[in-house]
Scaffold this motif. Sequence first.
Motif, PDB file in Angstrom:
ATOM      1  N   ALA A 224       0.882  -1.216   0.054  1.00  0.00           N
ATOM      2  CA  ALA A 224      -0.151  -0.061   0.099  1.00  0.00           C
ATOM      3  C   ALA A 224       0.787   1.114  -0.067  1.00  0.00           C
ATOM      4  N   ARG A 225       1.814   1.312   0.676  1.00  0.00           N
ATOM      5  CA  ARG A 225       2.778   2.468   0.798  1.00  0.00           C
ATOM      6  C   ARG A 225       3.477   2.371  -0.704  1.00  0.00           C
ATOM      7  N   LEU A 226       3.962   1.531  -1.412  1.00  0.00           N
ATOM      8  CA  LEU A 226       4.393   1.634  -2.561  1.00  0.00           C
ATOM      9  C   LEU A 226       3.434   2.187  -3.797  1.00  0.00           C
ATOM     10  N   LEU A 227       2.167   1.664  -3.409  1.00  0.00           N
ATOM     11  CA  LEU A 227       0.949   2.276  -4.356  1.00  0.00           C
ATOM     12  C   LEU A 227       0.881   3.768  -4.012  1.00  0.00           C
ATOM     13  N   LEU A 228       1.020   4.055  -3.098  1.00  0.00           N
ATOM     14  CA  LEU A 228       0.440   5.640  -2.611  1.00  0.00           C
ATOM     15  C   LEU A 228       1.795   6.396  -2.791  1.00  0.00           C
ATOM     16  N   GLY A 229       3.015   5.949  -2.885  1.00  0.00           N
ATOM     17  CA  GLY A 229       4.096   6.664  -3.095  1.00  0.00           C
ATOM     18  C   GLY A 229       4.592   7.245  -1.823  1.00  0.00           C
ATOM     19  N   LEU A 230       4.213   6.375  -0.813  1.00  0.00           N
ATOM     20  CA  LEU A 230       5.071   6.885   0.474  1.00  0.00           C
ATOM     21  C   LEU A 230       6.318   6.286   0.926  1.00  0.00           C
ATOM     22  N   ASP A 231       6.550   5.316  -0.149  1.00  0.00           N
ATOM     23  CA  ASP A 231       8.037   4.722   0.035  1.00  0.00           C
ATOM     24  C   ASP A 231       8.475   4.650  -1.701  1.00  0.00           C
ATOM     25  N   THR A 232       9.653   4.926  -1.971  1.00  0.00           N
ATOM     26  CA  THR A 232      10.075   4.750  -3.100  1.00  0.00           C
ATOM     27  C   THR A 232      11.323   3.725  -3.011  1.00  0.00           C
ATOM     28  N   THR A 233      11.167   2.453  -3.365  1.00  0.00           N
ATOM     29  CA  THR A 233      12.128   1.399  -3.346  1.00  0.00           C
ATOM     30  C   THR A 233      12.593   1.369  -4.696  1.00  0.00           C
ATOM     31  N   PRO A 234      14.013   1.619  -4.849  1.00  0.00           N
ATOM     32  CA  PRO A 234      14.744   1.588  -6.145  1.00  0.00           C
ATOM     33  C   PRO A 234      14.391   0.441  -7.112  1.00  0.00           C
ATOM     34  N   GLY A 235      13.965   0.699  -8.236  1.00  0.00           N
ATOM     35  CA  GLY A 235      13.324  -0.498  -9.199  1.00  0.00           C
ATOM     36  C   GLY A 235      11.976  -0.716  -8.897  1.00  0.00           C
ATOM     37  N   SER A 236      11.248  -0.146  -8.352  1.00  0.00           N
ATOM     38  CA  SER A 236       9.834  -0.291  -8.160  1.00  0.00           C
ATOM     39  C   SER A 236       8.992   0.827  -8.763  1.00  0.00           C
ATOM     40  N   GLY A 237       7.977   0.283  -9.275  1.00  0.00           N
ATOM     41  CA  GLY A 237       7.097   1.016 -10.117  1.00  0.00           C
ATOM     42  C   GLY A 237       6.174   1.965  -9.173  1.00  0.00           C
ATOM     43  N   TYR A 238       5.489   2.616  -9.839  1.00  0.00           N
ATOM     44  CA  TYR A 238       4.322   3.518  -9.317  1.00  0.00           C
ATOM     45  C   TYR A 238       3.140   3.647  -9.935  1.00  0.00           C
ATOM     46  N   LEU A 239       2.073   4.158  -8.898  1.00  0.00           N
ATOM     47  CA  LEU A 239       0.569   4.142  -9.684  1.00  0.00           C
ATOM     48  C   LEU A 239       0.475   5.374 -10.503  1.00  0.00           C
ATOM     49  N   CYS A 240      -0.118   5.002 -11.722  1.00  0.00           N
ATOM     50  CA  CYS A 240      -0.706   6.233 -12.541  1.00  0.00           C
ATOM     51  C   CYS A 240      -1.976   6.050 -13.108  1.00  0.00           C
ATOM     52  N   ALA A 241      -2.309   6.691 -14.195  1.00  0.00           N
ATOM     53  CA  ALA A 241      -3.484   6.714 -14.868  1.00  0.00           C
ATOM     54  C   ALA A 241      -3.618   6.993 -16.137  1.00  0.00           C
ATOM     55  N   MET A 242      -4.178   6.543 -16.922  1.00  0.00           N
ATOM     56  CA  MET A 242      -4.513   6.832 -18.570  1.00  0.00           C
ATOM     57  C   MET A 242      -5.779   6.816 -18.753  1.00  0.00           C
ATOM     58  N   LYS A 243      -6.286   7.717 -19.663  1.00  0.00           N
ATOM     59  CA  LYS A 243      -7.505   7.838 -20.208  1.00  0.00           C
ATOM     60  C   LYS A 243      -7.789   7.101 -21.688  1.00  0.00           C
ATOM     61  N   VAL A 244      -8.915   6.426 -21.679  1.00  0.00           N
ATOM     62  CA  VAL A 244      -9.279   5.749 -22.994  1.00  0.00           C
ATOM     63  C   VAL A 244      -9.873   6.902 -24.103  1.00  0.00           C
ATOM     64  N   LYS A 245      -9.183   7.273 -24.828  1.00  0.00           N
ATOM     65  CA  LYS A 245      -9.798   8.162 -25.918  1.00  0.00           C
ATOM     66  C   LYS A 245     -10.427   7.490 -27.068  1.00  0.00           C
ATOM     67  N   GLU A 246     -11.084   8.243 -27.811  1.00  0.00           N
ATOM     68  CA  GLU A 246     -11.808   7.721 -28.865  1.00  0.00           C
ATOM     69  C   GLU A 246     -10.946   7.176 -30.004  1.00  0.00           C
ATOM     70  N   GLU A 247      -9.527   7.527 -29.983  1.00  0.00           N
ATOM     71  CA  GLU A 247      -8.772   6.942 -31.236  1.00  0.00           C
ATOM     72  C   GLU A 247      -8.272   5.632 -30.609  1.00  0.00           C
ATOM     73  N   ASP A 248      -8.597   5.336 -29.060  1.00  0.00           N
ATOM     74  CA  ASP A 248      -8.014   4.207 -28.540  1.00  0.00           C
ATOM     75  C   ASP A 248      -9.145   2.869 -28.569  1.00  0.00           C
ATOM     76  N   LEU A 249     -10.109   3.282 -28.942  1.00  0.00           N
ATOM     77  CA  LEU A 249     -11.262   2.209 -28.789  1.00  0.00           C
ATOM     78  C   LEU A 249     -10.971   1.091 -29.970  1.00  0.00           C
ATOM     79  N   TRP A 250     -10.247   1.237 -30.811  1.00  0.00           N
ATOM     80  CA  TRP A 250      -9.844  -0.102 -31.828  1.00  0.00           C
ATOM     81  C   TRP A 250      -9.560  -1.168 -30.892  1.00  0.00           C
TER      82      TRP A 250
END
Length: 1200
Positions: free
Chosen positions: A954-980
């Motif tokens: 949970a700390r890694l997902l929320l960015g409270l801890d940053t372990t070297p080599g560990s990823g992070y949570l973000c988001a992307m939006k599905v647009k009209e040109e991505d519906l294919w």
Amino acid sequence: MEPKIVIPTWVGPTVSTWRSDPFGSDAGQRVQVEFYVNENTFKERLKLFFIKNQRSSLRIRVFNFCLKLLTCLLYIIRVVTDNPAQGPNANHGAGQQTSSGNSKCVDCQWNGSVQDREINWELIFWVDRKIPVWAIQVIVAIISFLETMLLMYLSYKGNIWEQIFQVSFLLEMINTVPFIITIFWPSIRGIFIPVFLNCWLAKCALENMINDVHRAIQRTNSAMFNQVLILICTLLCLVFTGTCGIQHLERAGKNLSLFNSFYFCIVTFSTVGFGDVTPRIWPSQLLVVIMICVALVVLPLQFEELMYLWMERQKSGGNYSRHRAQTEKHVVLCVSALKIDLLMDFLNEFYAHPRLQDYYVVILCPSEMDLQVRRVLQIPLWSQRVIYLQGSVLKDQDLLRAKMDDAEACFILSSRNEVDRMAADHQTILRAWAVKDFAPNCPLYVQILKPENKFHVKFADHVVCEEEFKYAMLALNCVCPATSTLVTLLVHTSRGREGQQSPEQWQRMYGCCSGNEVYHIRVCDSKFFGEYNGKSFTYASFHAHKKYGVCLIGIKREENKSILLNPGPRHIMAATDTCYYINITKEENSAFIFNQEERKGRPAGGLYDGPSQLPVHSIIASMGTVAMDLQNTSPPDPSGIKLVPPTVNGTGGRRPSIAPVQEIADSSSILPCDLLSDQSEDDSVFIDEKGHSSTEYVKGYPPNSPYIGSSPTLCHLSAEKAPFCCLRLDQGCRHNSFEDAKAYGFKNKLIIVSAETAGNGLYNFIVPLRAYYRPRKELNPIVLLLDNPPDNHFLEAICCFPMVYYMAGTIDNLDSLLQCGIIYADNLVVVDKESTMSAEEDYMADAKTIVNVQTMFRLFPSLSIITELTHPSNMRFMQFRAKDCYSLALSKLEKKRVLNAVDPGSHPQKERDKGSNLAFMFRLPFAAGRVFSISMLDTLLYQSFVKDYMILIARLLLGLDTTPGSGYLCAMKVKEEDLWISTYGRLFQKLCSSSAEIPIGIYRTESHIFSTSESQVSVSVDDCEDTKDRGDEPRGNEQSDHPLLRKKSMQWARRLSKKSVRWQGVNRDSSKDHAQRIAQQRLNLYRRSEREELSELVRNRMRHLGLPTSGYEDLTNLTASDVMNRVNLGYLQDEQNDHQNTLSYVLINPSPDTRLELNDIVYLIRSDPLAHVPEEPPLHSSSLKERRESSTDAREDTQL
């Protein structure tokens, strides 16, 4: 004259002193002086042996108790061997002269009443005592007499009469002196002596003996046992005294036997009174009257004392026995005040795990149990497994009662409803120290409120700091919508069966996906991931999701104890790696079903071969078995399989197909990260609208941490610290003259945080929004709207971050909101205030916050408001609309869930089938992520008992801890040109093959249009089956499923932006009759009038403050993008139509065939861009002109 030797009078061991000569010199003669703890006298030594020493005194009391029992036994023997018909004993003179008339009276029978004959007193005063019995009684009497006189001498304190008139001394004299006299006067050896009264002396000896036993073993909690013993002994003595007295007196009457006398006493004292056995002479009748009076006085007092001790014991909760603690498993829950919500959350989450069903929960609380908690603990489901003890953790005696040293774990929870949260933390710290001191080996699970107090309990096995998690989650809610709902669903236990009986498609999908949790397993022991040994992490994650529907999110090397979220395609899976994945249930509770093609190609040995075969009992578990259809998912041929997208705009051009995920990482196939390739993101200069250089950005670690224990995070920082005066948004200084948000010319929308004070936890709101992996052009200005001005310590910590400002004000003041730039804000975060957390009525603590948020919702409809509440049940009042039938139907569903959660005994089968205690999970504000309560994260601490990795993930997902080599949570939006891409599984492949990102869920927004009748019955639980059978009712999900209607929400937004004020009066439903249209038009005109009134109020206040009104737009002037942003967040419902309901919800780890929809927001775990980048020397500063050009290009690419 020689000086005397002065011997000190203090008490101590044997020491040596030296004699001095007359001149003070050392004569060299050694004198040994012996000191005694007690005075060296014969009396004191006797007192030490008979009274003071517990062990020797105990032996003497046991001996005395045995003597008294022996005298009572000798009396019974004398009664049994006595025969009144033979006359008195011949040894006494009076008995030798017994007349024949008296003998006849002895032999005569009772033919009339007792008044017809004379009482033979000689049979009462003289008995037939055999010589052996007399001799033993004399010996016992002499011993008892000598012991009594010795104890009287040793306990003499100056008042001899006080000791003489004690009841025990008088009884001793009555039962011992006559026997001693008979030694010197043989003629009276047959005299009657009431030896049976020694039973009362035996009772006193027994009480003293028990007290000595408790003193010897140092047992202090024995009041209840002593009182029960006293009551039992009193009853026995009363019965024995009455039995022996009536039997002896009736020697001159009916001559009752000892058994008949005992029978009469039992029948009399039990108030039954059969009347078949009764005393016939007045002396025995008088004795019965006396015994009844004594019983009526003594027994009620004894029972009163017993009931008082029983009630006190019920309040304190009794003890948890050592035998149970050693043979059973239990955990201890330590709280300062136990509320029903806290108790039910803990019990439901703790006992949701199958292997914890045999555990006992011992609650240690200093306050008395309230009525609600007592009522719940009386339910059979909890009464057999929950033990309540009233006591303090700071007392070793209470910790011993809870058997803390034998406990499997100790949960120490803070009192979050306290006004002074610092004082609550101090109490928690002392409790943790006390438990660690008493039971060093007991695992500790501590909940702390303030981050600055966390380092005091760093010795605990697991620590959850509320303010750290709260602010980080609220910050991510601004950039990743509904992150709070995502994390809450991940950390609570569910079976994914919520809402499956609902006719609403979104409830079935949302409820099913809410059952996903995080589990772990080793690669060598896993069927999910064992076949990907030696393959890349990204390859294993994609194919495991495609084949089994599980989402691999993290890994942990055997030699490295750190968990890495999405380490990227360069990480090669090893057999000893531990995998962390999201699934409905863990692999051990899953059954695998192969289709026909797969069965033909597999050997007949079964699914598991050799030692790795799963046992039958692990396949069928109480958590529920998940049947997985294993498709034929052999690794595809990269050269033979191509995913061809559909044609675009009717032309023959095609987009590139989705590339397959490589087994081994290929550097050329991974798109470079913008953070590393774009020089403007590393070192850039922010240029305001007038072209002046104002701030230079660099990446680095914040130089000043506001508290000890904060995790270092690489962030976007200002090249130079901003002066404290420049951090004030609404006041100019000598460095700049800006006095409002408009003057700063921010290109991105603001994020406003409303809090009471600038606590250290607020630092964790800024860090995730300024983390190095956030593109600089997407950084939003942060404005802290504080009730109380911050201190210099906090300003020193935030002055290094770019575009962070503060302002003194409150959300209930419209002027403060306008000055802080609320009309230019995209998100407003309302933090729960400490001063409102306590109220006379618990659930009224959120009243002020809810009303203020409702006001802002009406004044600024285009604003996204994220609210923190003290009590989750109050979320039903967020953006409350009394006439919204759909929300009322959801409220009915929640009430049924709450009823089943609090009293599962009423519907045990339904509760087991649902398997979740989140009664509010279908509430629209929670599903959309617009409301949050810190109590939702209590399950994070509870789950750590079974899953010790949940807090770290949970700390890694929320960015409270940053372990070297560990990823992070973000988001992307599905647009009209991505519906294919079409489906979630194809999107998974697209992300894994192109950018090595791992999707974990979808945030979806749907527009549902219901008529009044439909919304009333759409989610009705009682009419669920009837609603299923109605096939002619329209559903919102059917519209989204049709491919021609996927762009419906976008088209509606475009039409909305082009219409004028009269758009609400247009008839949109030709099926309605004329009367309904007129009523709807009147309602719309009324609402339009209210909307204009509110807009005019805001404009007037802006003019009064000297703020430009051009930036304020009401609902009629919203652009299409603004409307869609509001739709995505579930707003614009009350302003437009009560029948228009916008639903937003989270789908965690949906199935691969889930179709993507327009404006879906996909949650991603992006790999660390710095994980595999070689260290390079810092880049030299380029020319100012080049920096300005790059910064200007970045500003032009920014999208609002």
